[in-house]
Design an enzyme around this catalytic site. Structure first.
Site, PDB file in Angstrom:
ATOM      1  N   ALA A 114       5.089  27.178  20.866  1.00  0.00           N
ATOM      2  CA  ALA A 114       6.022  28.260  20.508  1.00  0.00           C
ATOM      3  C   ALA A 114       7.427  27.727  20.288  1.00  0.00           C
ATOM      4  O   ALA A 114       8.395  28.271  20.806  1.00  0.00           O
ATOM      5  CB  ALA A 114       6.022  29.335  21.589  1.00  0.00           C
ATOM      6  N   GLY A 115       7.533  26.669  19.483  1.00  0.00           N
ATOM      7  CA  GLY A 115       8.842  26.192  19.078  1.00  0.00           C
ATOM      8  C   GLY A 115       9.367  27.022  17.926  1.00  0.00           C
ATOM      9  O   GLY A 115       9.045  28.205  17.793  1.00  0.00           O
TER      10      GLY A 115
ATOM     11  N   ILE B 217       8.788  26.918  14.583  1.00  0.00           N
ATOM     12  CA  ILE B 217       7.780  27.398  13.640  1.00  0.00           C
ATOM     13  C   ILE B 217       6.792  28.335  14.331  1.00  0.00           C
ATOM     14  O   ILE B 217       6.488  29.431  13.835  1.00  0.00           O
ATOM     15  CB  ILE B 217       7.039  26.218  12.991  1.00  0.00           C
ATOM     16  CG1 ILE B 217       8.021  25.336  12.200  1.00  0.00           C
ATOM     17  CG2 ILE B 217       5.922  26.728  12.083  1.00  0.00           C
ATOM     18  CD1 ILE B 217       8.758  26.061  11.098  1.00  0.00           C
TER      19      ILE B 217
ATOM     20  N   LYS C 102       5.685  18.572   0.334  1.00  0.00           N
ATOM     21  CA  LYS C 102       6.360  18.659   1.630  1.00  0.00           C
ATOM     22  C   LYS C 102       6.570  17.264   2.214  1.00  0.00           C
ATOM     23  O   LYS C 102       7.618  16.983   2.827  1.00  0.00           O
ATOM     24  CB  LYS C 102       5.525  19.525   2.576  1.00  0.00           C
ATOM     25  CG  LYS C 102       6.159  19.753   3.950  1.00  0.00           C
ATOM     26  CD  LYS C 102       7.383  20.625   3.877  1.00  0.00           C
ATOM     27  CE  LYS C 102       7.996  20.868   5.266  1.00  0.00           C
ATOM     28  NZ  LYS C 102       7.148  21.703   6.135  1.00  0.00           N
TER      29      LYS C 102
ATOM     30  N   GLU D 246       9.017  12.320  15.122  1.00  0.00           N
ATOM     31  CA  GLU D 246       7.729  12.481  14.455  1.00  0.00           C
ATOM     32  C   GLU D 246       7.579  11.460  13.321  1.00  0.00           C
ATOM     33  O   GLU D 246       7.225  11.808  12.196  1.00  0.00           O
ATOM     34  CB  GLU D 246       7.629  13.910  13.916  1.00  0.00           C
ATOM     35  CG  GLU D 246       6.225  14.422  13.733  1.00  0.00           C
ATOM     36  CD  GLU D 246       6.187  15.898  13.397  1.00  0.00           C
ATOM     37  OE1 GLU D 246       5.087  16.445  13.338  1.00  0.00           O
ATOM     38  OE2 GLU D 246       7.257  16.514  13.199  1.00  0.00           O
TER      39      GLU D 246
END
Length: 353
Positions: free
Chosen positions: A22-23, A25, A217, A298
């Site tokens: 639940a960050g 995004i 992306k 990341e």
């Protein structure tokens, strides 16, 4: 078949949807989907879990301010789901997939939303590397073995969002999600998920060439995220300042060659791409946000995986490789600075000669 040629399906009945992570995004999806009437649950932990249990989730976006109080737990206690969105960083997937496994039934659709090259990239890809793994993101094949690949639908999210505080998310740009089966099939389940996402006020498209959109992306990620870590620049600066725009452009050109070598058709006008990026404003990339919060970067999925795919065709990427290396150095240095310092061992007193 283009995205625009696929007509939207009729609105679907409410679905059981779990948001795993639940960050920025995950919180955005949870609020929007709950507001649309879907039965939303959230797999979270720490301060985020506590905030959701006490106050729910609040989203400030172009629709206004919306609030939701989804069921939240750190355990997979929600039963079998219709759809699970995996909203963790790529480096956290190995720990997340075993957690969500109890919620996966025979017809559950699992949708990873992380940036970069996904571990399932070569599943039913249909080319010379079909069935192989991307070592940078799944070195031991653990991700491919954790959940049935047949239940995965690919996604590409064009959503810029930031966590203001635990349980409070702000997004200042339109939401777009592109969905596609790894096989290219226009399946019933794909159209059902698309309809659910559309019902939540998120523009949703279904495509039979999801990897093309992935590369769009990927190019945006790799050309800005590592560079933002080095420069601390916002998207407006990265795309707008001449000295940074040139570096972004060179990385884009190198990555476009890798994409085309893997059979992707990426419809990008570089000038328009740069102008649109600059227009996103003073937004910090997710990787820069992670750096500032002391989190791991990341880089495996966004950087290393692309370099690995370049090596499959012996494509040099000198600018990209240098920027990724510098970003890794910057990230590791930041981690060391934040690490608890071990007190130095006492030294024996010096004795006079």
């Amino acid at each position: 078949m283009s995205d625009d040629s696929i007509s939207p399906s009729a609105p679907s009945a409410p679905l059981r949807i779990c948001i795993a992570g639940a960050g920025a995004i995950g919180g955005t999806l949870a609020v929007r989907l709950a507001a649309a009437g879907h039965q939303v649950s959230v797999l979270a932990r720490g301060q985020t879990l506590q905030a959701i249990r006490e106050h729910g989730l609040t989203l400030h976006d172009l629709h206004g301010t919306a609030h939701a109080r989804p069921a939240a737990d750190h355990r997979p206690s929600f039963g079998v789901q219709d759809v699970i969105f995996l909203c963790a960083k790529s480096q956290d997937m190995a720990g997340l997939l075993p957690q969500v496994a109890p919620m996966v039934g025979e017809t559950t659709v699992v949708i990873p939303t992380n940036n970069g090259v996904p571990w399932w990239y070569f599943h039913r890809e249909g080319g010379r590397f079909d069935g192989q793994t991307v070592k940078a993101v799944d070195p031991e094949g653990a991700l491919a073995a954790a959940l049935p690949l047949a239940q995965i639908i690919g996604s590409v999210l064009f959503i810029t969002a930031e966590v203001e505080s635990a349980g409070v998310i702000r997004s200042v740009n339109p939401h777009l999600m592109v969905l596609g089966e790894p096989s290219g099939e226009m399946s019933e389940r794909l159209l059902r998920v698309r309809a659910a996402v559309e019902s939540a006020g998120i523009e949703a498209r279904a495509t039979d060439r999801i990897r093309d959109k992935l590369w769009t992306k990927i190019i945006a990620n790799i050309s800005t995220n590592p560079l933002s870590v080095i420069t601390q620049g916002t998207l407006q600066q990265l795309y707008g300042l001449p000295e940074l725009r040139e570096v972004v452009s060179q990385i884009m050109r190198e990555t476009l060659l890798v994409a085309s070598s893997h059979g992707a058709r990426v419809d990008i006008d570089p000038l328009t791409f740069l102008q649109l990026g600059e227009a996103m404003g003073a937004f910090r990339t997710s990787m820069l946000q992670d750096l500032e919060r002391g989190r791991p970067l990341e880089l495996a999925a966004i950087g290393d995986a692309v370099l690995e795919m370049a090596e499959r065709y012996a494509i040099p990427m000198p600018i990209t490789r240098a920027i990724v290396s510098l970003a890794r150095f910057r990230g590791e240095a930041a981690q060391q600075q934040r690490a608890p310092q071990t007190p130095a061992a006492p030294q024996p007193a010096a004795r006079a000669a």
